[in-house]
Each structure stands twice: as structure tokens, then as C-alpha cells.
Write a protein that holds these residues in place. Structure first.
Motif, PDB file in Angstrom:
ATOM      1  N   ALA A  31      71.718 -33.856   3.791  1.00 31.97           N
ATOM      2  CA  ALA A  31      70.588 -34.200   4.658  1.00 31.97           C
ATOM      3  C   ALA A  31      71.083 -34.973   5.869  1.00 31.97           C
ATOM      4  O   ALA A  31      72.018 -35.766   5.780  1.00 31.97           O
ATOM      5  N   ALA A  32      70.452 -34.740   7.012  1.00 33.36           N
ATOM      6  CA  ALA A  32      70.898 -35.373   8.252  1.00 33.36           C
ATOM      7  C   ALA A  32      69.742 -35.418   9.234  1.00 33.36           C
ATOM      8  O   ALA A  32      68.603 -35.039   8.914  1.00 33.36           O
ATOM      9  N   GLY A  33      70.053 -35.867  10.472  1.00 32.52           N
ATOM     10  CA  GLY A  33      69.043 -36.004  11.503  1.00 32.52           C
ATOM     11  C   GLY A  33      68.887 -34.748  12.339  1.00 32.52           C
ATOM     12  O   GLY A  33      69.316 -33.647  11.972  1.00 32.52           O
ATOM     13  N   PHE A  34      68.263 -34.921  13.525  1.00 27.83           N
ATOM     14  CA  PHE A  34      67.950 -33.767  14.373  1.00 27.83           C
ATOM     15  C   PHE A  34      69.218 -33.041  14.834  1.00 27.83           C
ATOM     16  O   PHE A  34      69.292 -31.809  14.760  1.00 27.83           O
ATOM     17  N   ALA A  35      70.195 -33.768  15.336  1.00 24.90           N
ATOM     18  CA  ALA A  35      71.387 -33.135  15.909  1.00 24.90           C
ATOM     19  C   ALA A  35      72.144 -32.342  14.859  1.00 24.90           C
ATOM     20  O   ALA A  35      72.555 -31.197  15.101  1.00 24.90           O
ATOM     21  N   ALA A  36      72.357 -32.919  13.673  1.00 27.15           N
ATOM     22  CA  ALA A  36      73.072 -32.199  12.626  1.00 27.15           C
ATOM     23  C   ALA A  36      72.290 -30.980  12.164  1.00 27.15           C
ATOM     24  O   ALA A  36      72.876 -29.919  11.885  1.00 27.15           O
ATOM     25  N   ASN A  37      70.978 -31.091  12.049  1.00 27.63           N
ATOM     26  CA  ASN A  37      70.153 -29.942  11.695  1.00 27.63           C
ATOM     27  C   ASN A  37      70.261 -28.853  12.757  1.00 27.63           C
ATOM     28  O   ASN A  37      70.317 -27.662  12.438  1.00 27.63           O
ATOM     29  N   ALA A  38      70.289 -29.260  14.048  1.00 30.39           N
ATOM     30  CA  ALA A  38      70.396 -28.281  15.130  1.00 30.39           C
ATOM     31  C   ALA A  38      71.722 -27.536  15.061  1.00 30.39           C
ATOM     32  O   ALA A  38      71.784 -26.313  15.259  1.00 30.39           O
ATOM     33  N   ARG A  39      72.801 -28.251  14.800  1.00 26.02           N
ATOM     34  CA  ARG A  39      74.104 -27.579  14.677  1.00 26.02           C
ATOM     35  C   ARG A  39      74.110 -26.616  13.494  1.00 26.02           C
ATOM     36  O   ARG A  39      74.705 -25.535  13.559  1.00 26.02           O
ATOM     37  N   LEU A  48      64.845 -40.209  11.830  1.00 27.95           N
ATOM     38  CA  LEU A  48      63.732 -40.086  12.776  1.00 27.95           C
ATOM     39  C   LEU A  48      63.669 -41.328  13.664  1.00 27.95           C
ATOM     40  O   LEU A  48      63.549 -41.217  14.895  1.00 27.95           O
ATOM     41  N   LEU A  49      63.729 -42.501  13.067  1.00 29.18           N
ATOM     42  CA  LEU A  49      63.680 -43.736  13.856  1.00 29.18           C
ATOM     43  C   LEU A  49      64.933 -43.913  14.701  1.00 29.18           C
ATOM     44  O   LEU A  49      64.871 -44.455  15.808  1.00 29.18           O
ATOM     45  N   ARG A  50      66.058 -43.438  14.209  1.00 27.68           N
ATOM     46  CA  ARG A  50      67.323 -43.665  14.902  1.00 27.68           C
ATOM     47  C   ARG A  50      67.529 -42.709  16.079  1.00 27.68           C
ATOM     48  O   ARG A  50      68.072 -43.094  17.124  1.00 27.68           O
ATOM     49  N   GLU A  51      67.076 -41.458  15.973  1.00 31.16           N
ATOM     50  CA  GLU A  51      67.396 -40.431  16.956  1.00 31.16           C
ATOM     51  C   GLU A  51      66.222 -40.025  17.833  1.00 31.16           C
ATOM     52  O   GLU A  51      66.384 -39.170  18.714  1.00 31.16           O
ATOM     53  N   LEU A  52      65.037 -40.596  17.594  1.00 28.71           N
ATOM     54  CA  LEU A  52      63.861 -40.146  18.335  1.00 28.71           C
ATOM     55  C   LEU A  52      64.001 -40.427  19.834  1.00 28.71           C
ATOM     56  O   LEU A  52      63.640 -39.589  20.664  1.00 28.71           O
ATOM     57  N   CYS A  64      55.324 -40.615  18.007  1.00 27.57           N
ATOM     58  CA  CYS A  64      54.886 -40.178  16.678  1.00 27.57           C
ATOM     59  C   CYS A  64      55.157 -41.212  15.594  1.00 27.57           C
ATOM     60  O   CYS A  64      54.620 -41.112  14.490  1.00 27.57           O
ATOM     61  N   VAL A  65      56.004 -42.184  15.882  1.00 24.50           N
ATOM     62  CA  VAL A  65      56.369 -43.163  14.857  1.00 24.50           C
ATOM     63  C   VAL A  65      55.241 -44.190  14.691  1.00 24.50           C
ATOM     64  O   VAL A  65      54.798 -44.796  15.666  1.00 24.50           O
ATOM     65  N   THR A  66      54.796 -44.363  13.472  1.00 25.51           N
ATOM     66  CA  THR A  66      53.744 -45.328  13.137  1.00 25.51           C
ATOM     67  C   THR A  66      54.325 -46.440  12.267  1.00 25.51           C
ATOM     68  O   THR A  66      55.504 -46.422  11.906  1.00 25.51           O
TER      69      THR A  66
END
Length: 967
Positions: free
Chosen positions: A409-417, A543-547, A467-469
Motif C-alpha cells: 500500500a502506498a500514496g498517490f505517486a506510488a499508485n500512479a507509477r 492522503l494528508l501527506r501528499e494532498l 477534502c480533508v476533514t
């Protein structure tokens, strides 16, 4: 009578009522002052219970209205309905004369703004008033039966019968038009007679009844629905009555269970007269008189009523006006929202979802990658992929950390790659990325990293700016985040799976992906190589780190982007979709109302149609070449949209002829200007519309039942407690009718009569509330039988007398001996109820120096016991008056103590509160302990009495005789 005359008459009635209340308060100012003393000694632990019960009462009323609205298909959340109930109550009880009418208009307006049409809003108000009024009569009738009074029962029982008959008749008439027509004439006659009796004549009672009947018959509620509404209305009244009971108990008085509902009913009747706003003054007076009639002291009754009105009137009204202020002055606005659709329009929307997707003209071949959310699975896209036209080849795979994927599991960038690597492995040069929720962030990240590999992007309820609450931060926090993830995705999904299995067995078929979506997402058996809770936590923190980084990259996305969102999405704020549409260079926003957050499952046909039309338009307009900056014709996109556009300045809207789908173009173009043209959408068949509408209604009913389950359970628990207490008390003998006295045990007598003088000297005089006063007189001291006289007049029901008896018994034991002492308690309905004390009723006292005379005027039930003697009358009229008491209002007060006409006491020397909750044995056991608060109060007061008696005895002895004197 003209309106101005009626208004003046109403104002005059208010003035007269307030004048009467003020006059009564002045006449009983002593009781009013005493009630404030009672309020100063409240048992504060009961106050939270009163507030909780009043909250339950208001919640029951709001849930009842919500249940009635649901009968017509209007879905209103708990919090908006509570806000409506509190605000309407504040308006009703605060505005003079027109408060109830204004509150009705306010409620009607709120209902229509919350999705109900005018007939449904009117029906709800009428049905709610009918049910609430009938249950109020039931409460009063129950009070009459519980009171045991034959006359009261004879008056209230017919009212109960009429209320039940009226409610049952209304329910039957709603379901049977013929019966409704037959009842119109007698109902009109009853309305005419009632209005004439109240001197409020009605011009056309028949037409009014006919209008009411038509309104009630416009919608039908099942018998179970009527029963639920009746139970909720009854819970509303009973919880409020429980507030009165708790308020009485908080003052220390005994609750008159047999008469409680009758007393409460009198308050309801007084308030319903609407003479003053909220029955102010009238209700308080009525309840106080009713409680005094049950045996409560005037001061306790008034204190209990004031506390009850504070909880049920003032605090509720204050909360309601805060809600009104909040509704008028919202703190933040995310832009104007779409108009809420009526239930009929929403059913039409869902019917449009039943159609199949035609291949739009000009649509080329595209490879689609469908990216699920957090958490999620390829199953989320099952209904969408099955509706896509043939030129669109869709692949839905598990993202890293989910299902069959072996990637961590990872963030947006790793998922994109990972997405780009998967395209390479399948030999795909360019693809269209379709992302839902968290998957939308992955699609945007991939489009930014590799612009040449992404032909277009479709975002469904996507994460993005804003989007972060607070919940997102909590779910990512150290400690709280792992705990929440573990509970939500490891320990509890079996609950959802069990419920889904039970529903499937009941229906005899597997559930479709669009049924019970929230339960399916929660209960999805991931079966991946990594624990689902761990993957969720990793992505939540990413999500909080890469948003912020993702937001900065939006301007670099050159592919055309379609943003789909529901304004009522409760997971990702709608403002996020608006900000995405503004930040992305080539994006437009399309609204799908009524599907919530899970668009792929709840609106698959709308999503498939939107994707196909969007890509066809992009192909025709050569979207990758953006030099011409041409607008996308959003009217060619088939979806369900509201009739207005917002979020982008200057957006335009198209309103096709009635019966066509409404389309709004909210494309954000920096050059300014939008274009839109009509396009006829596919028309689903009537049978499909009916089927989808029925399924939609079933889902709404199930969701409404689920949401009110917790609230109904809470109200039921409160009712169970209240009914249980009432049942127990109804079978018990009222304590106020029984006098109690028993001989004091030998241990108690020994502990009272053997307090050492050293202990009295060590304790010293206590802090006096009422001082022992010296009498300045030249006459001889009072003697009886040649010995110094001590006269004590009291009442066994009086708690102050109870306190002073302990001190007098301890003090006199140093000059003589006691026998046949008794024990008793003060009145259970007076202030400081059930204060344990000694009884002098049958006691004997022997002393070589003193003569004691005691008189107990009443027993502890308040009944006459011993009459005052002529000596008592003479002493009280001489010394139980100013200046020996503080005011003339306190003349004749008990306890009264006279020590040889040299010292007098009218009252207790210490506060009886120190004895609260203690038995006679517990009090006596502490008398020889100088450190005990009980000894400090009793022994300190006894030392004052001992000192006064010694002074009198020394004065009587005179100077010592000289040697040789005498005979």
C-alpha cells in the motif's frame, strides 16, 4: 370582531394574567423567598438527568415528524429535523399572540426546503398535531386513573376514550375514502359546537373538515407507521413528565407518583391556553397549586416548578433561538447548492439510470483503467463496465495493497507509477483513467507524471483540494488511527456480512452491487495479501501527506477531465469538486444528484453514459490539441443534473422542455464563456421507471428505519425506566399518609445521653444559623414546681425541629436523665425530607434542677398530635415575635425553646443538611467524635444551651451565705 380588536383583547388578557401572577407572588412572597432557599440546597446530581430527559423528549418529537415526512418520500436527516423542532418550539413559546401560528408557518417552510412538497408538508403538520394532541389526552387520562380519585377518573376517562376513538377513526378514514366522507358531517358538527363553546366561531366548519380530510387522505401511512408515530408522541410527553418528576426529587421532596401525570396534565392544559407566551406565569402557577394539593410544601412545590420550567422551557427556548440564529446566519457557505429534488423528480432521475448506453456518434476506441476508492475493489465497477459501449475497453484491477495485488500500500505517486507500469505490461500506449474517490487522486497523479500516456481523466466523487476533514485527521493520527482502522476493517465487517446474508436469504437471490452499498463496502471480504486495515491506514496517512503536492500538480494536467459529483455527498465535500473544476485547465463539472458518494454502484448507467458522451465529444473536438480553447458541449452528456450551474463564474444552464433531463454546464474556462446546446437523451420505458421507483422507495424506507433505530431505542429505554418507576409507585402506599415512630434503641439513648462535657468544651459553640437570644426582663425566672422551667414546642414533621431535638437532648442529659425516648423522621414532603431525629412525644425527663415541658403539635405526616397549652400560647405570643425573631412573617415559628424566660430560640441553631441521609443510629454514633461534622453541629449547639442553663442556675443561686447566718 376586527383583527385589531382581537389583538387588543389578547394583549389585555396577557396583562391581566401577568398582573394576577404578580399579585399572587406578592401575596405569597414568604413562600417565594423560601423556594429560593430550597433552590440553594438542590440535589444537583438530578439536574443532568432532567436535561437528558428533556433532550429525549425533543428528540422523540422530531423523530415523529421525520417518520411522517418519510411516508411521503421526503428524506430528512436527524440533525436538520432536530434543528427544525427546536427552532419552531422557540418561535412558538416566545412570540406573543401569534407564536404558534408563526411556528407552524416556519415549520412548513422548513419542510418544503428539506425536500417535501406543499401537500406533504401540510399533511405532516396536520397528522403530527392530531397524534400529539391525542396522546396528550391519553397522558392526562392516565393521570386520572392513577390518582384513584373517582371524580377525576370520571372526568378523564371519557376524554381518553374520545381521544383513542378519534385517533383510530382518523387512521381508518385516511385508508378508506368512503368512511372519510361519512365522518365529515359529524366532525363538522363537533367543530361547530366546540368553536361556539370557545367563542371562536368558524364560518364554514364543513369545508374545513373536508379540507382536513382531503389533506389527511392525500397520503397513506401503514398501521405500523401510525403506531410508531403514536409511540413517539407518547414518549415526547412522558419524557417531559419525567423531567417534572426529577425536578421534584432534586428539591428533596417525595414524588407524588399517583398524582404526577394529573399534575403534569394541568400544566399542559394551562400552557395550551396561550394566554401568555409559552404559558409563562400561568403554567408555573397551575403546576405549583397542583403540587401543593398533592401534599408538597409551597416552597418545595414552587422550587420544583421553577427547576422544571428552566429545563423544559427556558433552556429549550434558548437552544431553539440559537438554532434560529444559526439558520439565519450560517458560518460558512461553500457556494449556492443545488435545489433539492422532490421525491417524484428523484424517482425520475433513478429511472433514467435504467437505460442502456448507446454508442455516441464519433466515439473512437479507448482503453479505460478503472481505479477503485479507499477501501474498494474491482467489484465496484461491475455495473459501470457492463454498460459501457463496445469501443470502450475497460479494465478494473486491484490497486496496491488490495486484493490480488502484491504491491505494498502506498500514496498517490506510488499508485500512479503502478498504473503506468501496468499499462506497459499490457502494451497500452495511451489510456483513459477513471478514478473513484481515492482513485481519482491516483488518476490525477498519473496524468501529471506522464501527460502523453493519459488521453483523458474521469473523476467520480474524487479527493482533491479541501477534502480533508477532522475525521480524516483523526483516522490518520497516531494511536487513534490504527485503533479506528482495526475496528472498522478487521473486527467488525462480519456484522455487515451477516446482515447482507440475512437480506439475501430473505429475498431469495444474491444482492446486486447497487443494493445496500454501504453495507457491501463495509463487509467486503478483501482476501488480499495485506490486511485491509493496514492498507486503509497507510493510504489515509498518505492522503494528508501528499494532498498539497497533488493540488500543486493540477495545473500541469493537460488531458481533458470530466468531474462527476453529487452535491449531497457526505464523504467528500462538494466544494472539492468545484475546486477541481476551477483548478484543472480542461475540466468541466457534471452533477449527479441522489447517488451520494458511491457513484459507480448507485448510478452506473449515468456514469457510463457520461463517460461515453464525454469521450465522444473529446474525439470530435480534438481535445488533446487545446490551442483553439474550444468549449466542450456538455449538453451532449447524458446524466441527471440540477437546473442551475454554480462553482464557476458565468456558468450557464439549459432547461429543456418538461419531461427531458435537465443538463447544466459548469465547465471552467479561463478565457471565459460557455456554450451549451440541447441534446435529446434516451427515454427509459415506463415499466423500468416504475421498477426503479419502487426499488428507490424501498431503499429509502430501509435507510430511514436504520437511522432512527438508535434514537428510538434510546427513547424506549427512557420510557421503560419511567413506566417501571410509575408502576412501582402506583402499587405502593403514599408515604405522606403514614406517620412513623418507634422506641429509641438502648444504644442510641446511651450515646445521646453520655456525651462527655469535655467533648462539648472541645467542640465549642457551633456556627449559628438561628442564635439563642437573651431576654432582658426584670421579672423572676420561669419556674415550674420550684425548679427552672424549660419549654420546648415543635412539630415532628419539621426538619428544623428534628435538628434541634438532638442538641436539646444532649444538653439536658447533663442536668438529669431521659427515659422512653423515641425515634422518628421529619416529613417526607418537606425540605430536608426524612431527617432522622428523636421523639419527645412519650419521653420522660427527671432532674433535681430543671422541669421540662414539651409539646409536639403534629406527627411526621403533618396530622395534629398535641395541642398547645396555655403556657405555650403565652410564651409564644410574648417571645416568638420580633425582636426575638427577624421579622413578623416568622412569628410563631417552630421549633420554639424557652429557658426560664431568660433565653429563647425560634428556629434551629444549625443547618439540618448535615444530617441528610443519616439514620438515628448513625447520628448518635458520631456525637462523641469532636472531628465529626455531625458532632460539630449538634454538640456545638448543645454547648450553647448548657451555658445558658448554667447561667440561669447561677443567677438563681445568688451570693453564697456567710457563716452564722440563718435561724
Amino acid at each position: 370582531m376586527k383583527r385589531s380588536s382581537r389583538r387588543l383583547a389578547g394583549l389585555a388578557a396577557i396583562g391581566a394574567a401577568l398582573a394576577a401572577v404578580t399579585g399572587a407572588g406578592w401575596a405569597e412572597r414568604t413562600s417565594v423567598a423560601a423556594s429560593f432557599m430550597v433552590l440553594a440546597h438542590l440535589q444537583w446530581l438530578w439536574i443532568p438527568a432532567a436535561l437528558l430527559l428533556e433532550s429525549a423528549s425533543m428528540a422523540a418529537f422530531a423523530i415523529m415528524l421525520r417518520r411522517l415526512l418519510a411516508a411521503g418520500g421526503a428524506r430528512v436527516g436527524i440533525r436538520p429535523m432536530l434543528a427544525t423542532a427546536y427552532a419552531a418550539n422557540a418561535v412558538s413559546v416566545s412570540v406573543p399572540l401569534g407564536g404558534p401560528a408563526l411556528a407552524t408557518a416556519f415549520t412548513f417552510r422548513r419542510f418544503t426546503r428539506q425536500g417535501a412538497d406543499a401537500p406533504l408538508a401540510g399533511w405532516t403538520l396536520l397528522a403530527g398535531g392530531l397524534v400529539s394532541g391525542a396522546t396528550a389526552v391519553l397522558v392526562v387520562g392516565g393521570g386520572g386513573l392513577a390518582s384513584g380519585n373517582v371524580l377525576v377518573t370520571a372526568v378523564t376517562v371519557p376524554g381518553v376514550v374520545l381521544a383513542v376513538a378519534g385517533l383510530a377513526g382518523a387512521v381508518a378514514a385516511v385508508r378508506r375514502p368512503r368512511l372519510r366522507g361519512a365522518l365529515e358531517r359529524p366532525a363538522g358538527w363537533m367543530l361547530r359546537q366546540g368553536s361556539a363553546m370557545l367563542r371562536r366561531p368558524v364560518a364554514e366548519p364543513g369545508q374545513i373538515i373536508r379540507a382536513w380530510a382531503q389533506r389527511l387522505g392525500s397520503l397513506q401511512l401503514s398501521p405500523s407507521g401510525w403506531l410508531t408515530a403514536t409511540a413517539l408522541a407518547l414518549a415526547n410527553w412522558l419524557a417531559d413528565a419525567a423531567v417534572l418528576a426529577v425536578s421534584i426529587r432534586a428539591t428533596g421532596a417525595t414524588i407524588p407518583w399517583h398524582d404526577l401525570l394529573l399534575v403534569y396534565g394541568s400544566g399542559i392544559a394551562a400552557q395550551s391556553l396561550n394566554i401568555t407566551p409559552g404559558g409563562l406565569g400561568i403554567t408555573e402557577g397551575t403546576l405549583s397549586l397542583a403540587l401543593v394539593a398533592t401534599g408538597l410544601g409551597a416552597s418545595q412545590a414552587l422550587a420544583a416548578v421553577l427547576l422544571y420550567r428552566l429545563a423544559s422551557f427556558w433552556l429549550v427556548a434558548l437552544a431553539g433561538w440559537l438554532v434560529v440564529f444559526r439558520l439565519w446566519h450560517p458560518r460558512t457557505r461553500r457556494g449556492p447548492g443545488p435545489p433539492r429534488r422532490t421525491p417524484h423528480e428523484q424517482d425520475s432521475v433513478m429511472a433514467a439510470d435504467a437505460g442502456t448506453t448507446d454508442t455516441p456518434a464519433g466515439l473512437g476506441t479507448h482503453e479505460l483503467v478503472l481505479l477503485h476508492g479507499q477501501p474498494g475493489s474491482p467489484a465496484d465497477w461491475q455495473l459501470v463496465s457492463g454498460r459501457l459501449p463496445a469501443p470502450l475497453h475497460a479494465v478494473a484491477a486491484d490497486r496496491p495493497g488490495y486484493g490480488s495485488s502484491r504491491l505494498p500500500a502506498a500514496g498517490f505517486a506510488a499508485n500512479a507509477r503502478a498504473v503506468l507500469n501496468d499499462l506497459d505490461s499490457r502494451g497500452i500506449t495511451r489510456a483513459v483513467l477513471v478514478g473513484h474517490s481515492y482513485g481519482g487522486g491516483v488518476a490525477l497523479s498519473a496524468a501529471s507524471l506522464a501527460p502523453g500516456r493519459v488521453a483523458a481523466v474521469v473523476l467520480l466523487a474524487s479527493v482533491g483540494p479541501g477534502c480533508v476533514t477532522r475525521w480524516d485527521r483523526l483516522l490518520a493520527a497516531p494511536g487513534a488511527g490504527p485503533l479506528c482502522a482495526l475496528v472498522a476493517w478487521r473486527l467488525t465487517p462480519w456484522i455487515a456480512r451477516a446482515r447482507l446474508a440475512r437480506i439475501a436469504r430473505r429475498r431469495g437471490r444474491p444482492l446486486r452491487p447497487d443494493e445496500h452499498v454501504n453495507w457491501q463496502v463495509w463487509g467486503h471480504a478483501d482476501g488480499g495479501h495485506l490486511p485491509l486495515w493496514s492498507t486503509f491506514l497507510t493510504e489515509q496517512r498518505a492522503l494528508l501527506r501528499e494532498l498539497d503536492e497533488l493540488e500543486d500538480a493540477l495545473a500541469s494536467v493537460r488531458a481533458p477531465v470530466l468531474v462527476l459529483a453529487d452535491p449531497q455527498d457526505s464523504v467528500v465535500p462538494f466544494e472539492t469538486a468545484c475546486r477541481l473544476a476551477r483548478a484543472l485547465p480542461h475540466a468541466h463539472l457534471q452533477l449527479v444528484e441522489g447517488a451520494g458518494h458511491h457513484l459507480p454502484r448507485r448510478a452506473p448507467a449515468v456514469v457510463a453514459n457520461a463517460i461515453a458522451a464525454f469521450l465522444a465529444t473529446a474525439d470530435r473536438t480534438d481535445v488533446p490539441d487545446r490551442s483553439a480553447r474550444r468549449d466542450v458541449n456538455s449538453s451532449q452528456v447524458l446524466s441527471v443534473l440540477v437546473g442551475r450551474g454554480w462553482c464557476a463564474a458565468g456558468s450557464s444552464a439549459i432547461h429543456p422542455e418538461e419531461g427531458k433531463i435537465q443538463v447544466a454546464n459548469t465547465r471552467h474556462d479561463r478565457a471565459g464563456g460557455n456554450s451549451a446546446g440541447p441534446r435529446r437523451g434516451s427515454q427509459p420505458k415506463t415499466r423500468a421507471r416504475e421498477r426503479i421507483a419502487a426499488e428507490r422507495a424501498a431503499r429509502k424506507r430501509a435507510e430511514a428505519r436504520r437511522r432512527i433505530l438508535v434514537a428510538v431505542a434510546s427513547v424506549t429505554a427512557v420510557l421503560a425506566v419511567v413506566v417501571g418507576l410509575v408502576a412501582v409507585k402506583l402499587t405502593a402506599t403514599p408515604a405522606r399518609l403514614v406517620a412513623s415512630e418507634s422506641p429509641a434503641s438502648s444504644l442510641v439513648v446511651r450515646q445521646v445521653t453520655t456525651v462527655p462535657a469535655a467533648v462539648l468544651a472541645r467542640v465549642g459553640p457551633g456556627q449559628e444559623i438561628t442564635p439563642l437570644r437573651a431576654v432582658k426582663t426584670s421579672g423572676p425566672p420561669l419556674q415550674i414546681g420550684g425548679k427552672t422551667a424549660i419549654v420546648f414546642v415543635s412539630e415532628e414533621s419539621c426538619p428544623f425541629c428534628a435538628a434541634e431535638r438532638w442538641s436539646l437532648a444532649v444538653a439536658l442529659s447533663h442536668f438529669g436523665s431521659w427515659s422512653q425516648l423515641g425515634t422518628t423522621t421529619s416529613s417526607a414532603t418537606d425540605v430536608y425530607p426524612d431527617t432522622a431525629t428523636l421523639s419527645f412525644r412519650t419521653a420522660h425527663y427527671q432532674s433535681t434542677e430543671l422541669t421540662l415541658r414539651t409539646t409536639e403539635l403534629t406527627d411526621n405526616a403533618g396530622r395534629a398530635l398535641q395541642a398547645q397549652t396555655p403556657l405555650d400560647n403565652s410564651l409564644i405570643s410574648t417571645f416568638d415575635v420580633p425582636p426575638y425573631v427577624t421579622s413578623a412573617d416568622q412569628s410563631g415559628a417552630v421549633p420554639f425553646l424557652d429557658i426560664a424566660n431568660r433565653y429563647v430560640l425560634a428556629g434551629a441553631q444549625y443547618d439540618p443538611q448535615v444530617l441528610a441521609g443519616l439514620s438515628a443510629a448513625q447520628i448518635a454514633s458520631q456525637l462523641s467524635n469532636p472531628a465529626s461534622p455531625v458532632a460539630t453541629a449538634i454538640d456545638g449547639s448543645a454547648q450553647v444551651i448548657v451555658a445558658a442553663i448554667n447561667q440561669v442556675l447561677r443567677d438563681q443561686a445568688g451570693p453564697p451565705a456567710t457563716a452564722g447566718s440563718g435561724g
